[in-house]
Scaffold this active site. Structure first.
Site, PDB file in Angstrom:
ATOM      1  N   SER A 141     -28.075   7.766 -16.289  1.00  0.00           N
ATOM      2  CA  SER A 141     -27.084   8.633 -16.927  1.00  0.00           C
ATOM      3  C   SER A 141     -25.931   8.792 -15.939  1.00  0.00           C
ATOM      4  O   SER A 141     -25.514   7.811 -15.316  1.00  0.00           O
ATOM      5  CB  SER A 141     -27.733   9.966 -17.314  1.00  0.00           C
ATOM      6  OG  SER A 141     -26.801  10.827 -17.904  1.00  0.00           O
ATOM      7  N   TYR A 155     -17.094   7.967 -22.823  1.00  0.00           N
ATOM      8  CA  TYR A 155     -18.142   7.564 -21.883  1.00  0.00           C
ATOM      9  C   TYR A 155     -19.253   8.599 -21.763  1.00  0.00           C
ATOM     10  O   TYR A 155     -20.441   8.271 -21.894  1.00  0.00           O
ATOM     11  CB  TYR A 155     -17.499   7.327 -20.520  1.00  0.00           C
ATOM     12  CG  TYR A 155     -18.457   7.186 -19.364  1.00  0.00           C
ATOM     13  CD1 TYR A 155     -19.203   6.027 -19.204  1.00  0.00           C
ATOM     14  CD2 TYR A 155     -18.597   8.201 -18.409  1.00  0.00           C
ATOM     15  CE1 TYR A 155     -20.078   5.890 -18.123  1.00  0.00           C
ATOM     16  CE2 TYR A 155     -19.454   8.068 -17.338  1.00  0.00           C
ATOM     17  CZ  TYR A 155     -20.193   6.914 -17.188  1.00  0.00           C
ATOM     18  OH  TYR A 155     -21.050   6.784 -16.133  1.00  0.00           O
ATOM     19  N   LYS A 159     -23.805   8.825 -21.909  1.00  0.00           N
ATOM     20  CA  LYS A 159     -24.694   9.205 -20.819  1.00  0.00           C
ATOM     21  C   LYS A 159     -25.519  10.436 -21.190  1.00  0.00           C
ATOM     22  O   LYS A 159     -26.649  10.589 -20.743  1.00  0.00           O
ATOM     23  CB  LYS A 159     -23.875   9.446 -19.547  1.00  0.00           C
ATOM     24  CG  LYS A 159     -23.220   8.169 -19.022  1.00  0.00           C
ATOM     25  CD  LYS A 159     -24.272   7.093 -18.751  1.00  0.00           C
ATOM     26  CE  LYS A 159     -23.738   5.903 -18.003  1.00  0.00           C
ATOM     27  NZ  LYS A 159     -24.787   4.909 -17.701  1.00  0.00           N
TER      28      LYS A 159
HETATM   29  N1  LIG Z   1     -20.189   3.788 -10.131  1.00  0.00           N
HETATM   30  C1  LIG Z   1     -20.140   5.029 -10.558  1.00  0.00           C
HETATM   31  O1  LIG Z   1     -19.270   5.809 -10.186  1.00  0.00           O
HETATM   32  C2  LIG Z   1     -21.173   5.539 -11.488  1.00  0.00           C
HETATM   33  C3  LIG Z   1     -21.938   4.698 -12.257  1.00  0.00           C
HETATM   34  N2  LIG Z   1     -22.841   5.205 -13.130  1.00  0.00           N
HETATM   35  C4  LIG Z   1     -23.640   4.303 -13.929  1.00  0.00           C
HETATM   36  O2  LIG Z   1     -24.446   3.518 -13.074  1.00  0.00           O
HETATM   37  C5  LIG Z   1     -24.638   2.241 -13.633  1.00  0.00           C
HETATM   38  C6  LIG Z   1     -24.199   1.170 -12.658  1.00  0.00           C
HETATM   39  O3  LIG Z   1     -22.855   1.355 -12.372  1.00  0.00           O
HETATM   40  P1  LIG Z   1     -22.067   0.428 -11.335  1.00  0.00           P
HETATM   41  O4  LIG Z   1     -23.001   0.021 -10.274  1.00  0.00           O
HETATM   42  O5  LIG Z   1     -20.812   1.131 -11.027  1.00  0.00           O
HETATM   43  O6  LIG Z   1     -21.754  -0.851 -12.276  1.00  0.00           O
HETATM   44  P2  LIG Z   1     -20.971  -2.206 -11.971  1.00  0.00           P
HETATM   45  O7  LIG Z   1     -19.944  -2.343 -13.035  1.00  0.00           O
HETATM   46  O8  LIG Z   1     -20.521  -2.268 -10.564  1.00  0.00           O
HETATM   47  O9  LIG Z   1     -22.111  -3.312 -12.215  1.00  0.00           O
HETATM   48  C7  LIG Z   1     -22.603  -3.487 -13.504  1.00  0.00           C
HETATM   49  C8  LIG Z   1     -23.759  -4.459 -13.502  1.00  0.00           C
HETATM   50  O10 LIG Z   1     -24.238  -4.593 -14.851  1.00  0.00           O
HETATM   51  C9  LIG Z   1     -24.136  -5.945 -15.275  1.00  0.00           C
HETATM   52  N3  LIG Z   1     -23.793  -5.959 -16.693  1.00  0.00           N
HETATM   53  C10 LIG Z   1     -22.646  -5.554 -17.285  1.00  0.00           C
HETATM   54  N4  LIG Z   1     -22.703  -5.728 -18.608  1.00  0.00           N
HETATM   55  C11 LIG Z   1     -23.919  -6.258 -18.873  1.00  0.00           C
HETATM   56  C12 LIG Z   1     -24.566  -6.668 -20.064  1.00  0.00           C
HETATM   57  N5  LIG Z   1     -23.981  -6.576 -21.262  1.00  0.00           N
HETATM   58  N6  LIG Z   1     -25.837  -7.166 -19.982  1.00  0.00           N
HETATM   59  C13 LIG Z   1     -26.437  -7.284 -18.775  1.00  0.00           C
HETATM   60  N7  LIG Z   1     -25.872  -6.907 -17.622  1.00  0.00           N
HETATM   61  C14 LIG Z   1     -24.617  -6.403 -17.674  1.00  0.00           C
HETATM   62  C15 LIG Z   1     -23.071  -6.548 -14.389  1.00  0.00           C
HETATM   63  O11 LIG Z   1     -23.181  -7.959 -14.273  1.00  0.00           O
HETATM   64  P3  LIG Z   1     -22.494  -8.923 -15.379  1.00  0.00           P
HETATM   65  O12 LIG Z   1     -21.129  -8.381 -15.630  1.00  0.00           O
HETATM   66  O13 LIG Z   1     -22.528 -10.283 -14.756  1.00  0.00           O
HETATM   67  O14 LIG Z   1     -23.376  -8.862 -16.592  1.00  0.00           O
HETATM   68  C16 LIG Z   1     -23.399  -5.853 -13.068  1.00  0.00           C
HETATM   69  O15 LIG Z   1     -24.526  -6.432 -12.466  1.00  0.00           O
HETATM   70  C17 LIG Z   1     -23.871   2.252 -14.958  1.00  0.00           C
HETATM   71  O16 LIG Z   1     -24.746   2.631 -15.998  1.00  0.00           O
HETATM   72  C18 LIG Z   1     -22.832   3.316 -14.736  1.00  0.00           C
HETATM   73  O17 LIG Z   1     -22.398   3.896 -15.944  1.00  0.00           O
HETATM   74  C19 LIG Z   1     -23.050   6.537 -13.279  1.00  0.00           C
HETATM   75  C20 LIG Z   1     -22.339   7.411 -12.542  1.00  0.00           C
HETATM   76  C21 LIG Z   1     -21.341   6.991 -11.588  1.00  0.00           C
HETATM   77  C1  LIG Z   2     -17.898  23.560  -7.155  1.00  0.00           C
HETATM   78  C2  LIG Z   2     -18.045  23.381  -8.631  1.00  0.00           C
HETATM   79  C3  LIG Z   2     -16.923  22.614  -9.210  1.00  0.00           C
HETATM   80  C4  LIG Z   2     -17.295  22.068 -10.526  1.00  0.00           C
HETATM   81  C5  LIG Z   2     -16.317  21.052 -10.956  1.00  0.00           C
HETATM   82  C6  LIG Z   2     -16.939  20.003 -11.779  1.00  0.00           C
HETATM   83  C7  LIG Z   2     -16.535  18.684 -11.234  1.00  0.00           C
HETATM   84  C8  LIG Z   2     -17.152  17.598 -11.979  1.00  0.00           C
HETATM   85  C9  LIG Z   2     -17.050  16.307 -11.227  1.00  0.00           C
HETATM   86  C10 LIG Z   2     -17.517  15.252 -12.103  1.00  0.00           C
HETATM   87  C11 LIG Z   2     -17.540  13.938 -11.493  1.00  0.00           C
HETATM   88  C12 LIG Z   2     -17.850  12.929 -12.565  1.00  0.00           C
HETATM   89  C13 LIG Z   2     -18.601  11.793 -12.036  1.00  0.00           C
HETATM   90  C14 LIG Z   2     -18.766  10.778 -13.089  1.00  0.00           C
HETATM   91  C15 LIG Z   2     -19.090   9.467 -12.481  1.00  0.00           C
HETATM   92  C16 LIG Z   2     -19.202   8.420 -13.515  1.00  0.00           C
HETATM   93  O1  LIG Z   2     -20.059   8.455 -14.335  1.00  0.00           O
HETATM   94  C17 LIG Z   2     -18.227   7.328 -13.506  1.00  0.00           C
HETATM   95  N1  LIG Z   2     -17.666   7.048 -12.234  1.00  0.00           N
HETATM   96  C18 LIG Z   2     -18.879   6.111 -14.063  1.00  0.00           C
HETATM   97  O2  LIG Z   2     -18.555   4.933 -13.476  1.00  0.00           O
END
Ligand SMILES: NC(=O)C1=CN([C@@H]2O[C@H](COP(=O)(O)OP(=O)(O)OC[C@H]3O[C@@H](n4cnc5c(N)ncnc54)[C@H](OP(=O)(O)O)[C@@H]3O)[C@@H](O)[C@H]2O)C=CC1
Ligand SMILES: CCCCCCCCCCCCCCCC(=O)[C@@H](N)CO
Length: 270
Positions: A141, A155, A159
């Site tokens: 999530s 988005y 999640k």
């Molecule tokens: N980075 C962040 O700030 C945050 C991320 N998340 C969540 O964490 C998870 C990982 O994020 P992050 O590491 O940033 O992602 P990235 O975009 O850096 O990497 C994504 C990965 O998923 C693969 N992928 C994408 N589409 C598909 C598909 N259709 N089928 C199979 N594989 C796929 C990509 O490879 P390929 O494209 O070759 O398929 C790659 O390996 C996600 O669910 C994201 O929403 C949550 C909170 C914060």
């Molecule tokens: C002290 C209290 C203050 C409260 C303020 C609330 C602030 C919220 C911050 C939210 C950050 C959102 C992260 C999402 C990451 C994500 O899912 C994407 N980067 C996906 O790639």
């Protein structure tokens, strides 16, 4: 929820969707470092190979939005490395923007990838896990799945859906010995975040600034620890930790009652 439960990493097969970069790759590396047998799945073969080889992981090309193809890939990996003990479903993308400026196709594609992609991954491994009476499924999530963040109207609901899925699913599979955990990362330094940042509205940048990005390795360490401890919620930063607890006050209190009602209705003893 903490539960005594040890995982024997050297005998575990850990499968990571989205394991070719970002959080998924960091989880795969951390598991491999503990001696686990690791398999990673993604769409791009070149990146899969480059990420898998240094850690000695197996890989398979699969698109998580294609349930049949994904199941075939999981079967292949299980045939090679044994039944999946741990699934970490890491695929997801964020396409931020203001509600009326995000094309409707992007609402649909994010739900297909982030939510249904997690559903399909879980469905690929759960029949085996339930039959064997053990296993852990970690669904990804986000902090944004717990609190409304401006600019994430397309988005964040995907999640929140993952979060709710885990709560429903747990009642079905936990009696069979399978753990369902949810990972809530804050902003994490990954290739995905870099892409996302090119289209973030300034108000989203401002609000997100409340929590500094963490490294993917830090998230991965929390994931492994959470699995070892049998946790249901895995977070890395204090704000998210508070949100997980605050949002979940009623649920843990009601859980015994609901679980008992379910058992009775099924005529299961206990
Ligand atoms: N980075 C962040 O700030 C945050 C991320 N998340 C969540 O964490 C998870 C990982 O994020 P992050 O590491 O940033 O992602 P990235 O975009 O850096 O990497 C994504 C990965 O998923 C693969 N992928 C994408 N589409 C598909 C598909 N259709 N089928 C199979 N594989 C796929 C990509 O490879 P390929 O494209 O070759 O398929 C790659 O390996 C996600 O669910 C994201 O929403 C949550 C909170 C914060
Ligand atoms: C002290 C209290 C203050 C409260 C303020 C609330 C602030 C919220 C911050 C939210 C950050 C959102 C992260 C999402 C990451 C994500 O899912 C994407 N980067 C996906 O790639």
């Amino acid at each position: 929820m903490r539960r005594k439960r040890r995982i024997d990493w050297p005998h575990a097969h850990v499968l990571v969707t989205g394991g070719s970069q970002g959080i998924g790759a960091a989880v795969a590396r951390a598991a491999a470092a503990r001696g686990a047998t690791v398999s990673i799945l993604a769409r791009g073969e070149e990146l899969l190979r480059a990420t898998a080889e240094p850690m000695g992981a197996n890989w398979a090309v699969a698109d998580v939005t294609d349930p049949a193809g994904l199941s075939r890939a999981v079967e292949q990996l299980e045939a090679r490395s044994g039944p999946c003990d741990v699934l970490v479903a890491c695929v997801g993308t964020a396409l931020p923007g203001r509600f009326l400026e995000v094309p409707v196709e992007e609402f649909e594609s994010q739900m297909r990838l982030n939510y249904l992609g997690a559903v399909h991954a879980a469905r690929a491994v759960l029949p085996g896990m339930v039959a064997r009476g053990r296993g852990t499924v970690v669904l990804t999530s986000s902090t944004a799945g717990l609190i409304g963040v401006v600019g994430y109207s397309g988005y964040a609901p995907t999640k929140a859906a993952v979060h709710e899925l885990a709560h429903c699913l747990r009642y079905e599979v936990q009696p069979a010995g399978v753990t369902v955990a949810v990972l809530y990362p804050p902003d994490t330094d990954t290739p995905g975040l870099a892409v996302e940042n090119t289209r973030k509205p300034p108000e989203t940048v401002a609000v997100s600034g409340a929590v500094a990005p963490v490294s993917a390795d830090k998230v991965a360490a929390a994931v492994l620890k959470g699995i070892e401890q049998g946790r249901h919620h895995i977070s890395v930063d204090p704000l998210t930790r508070v949100l997980v607890r605050a949002g979940g006050i009623a649920e843990p209190l009601l859980r015994p009652f609901l679980a008992r009602t379910i058992r009775r209705s099924l005529g299961t003893p206990g």
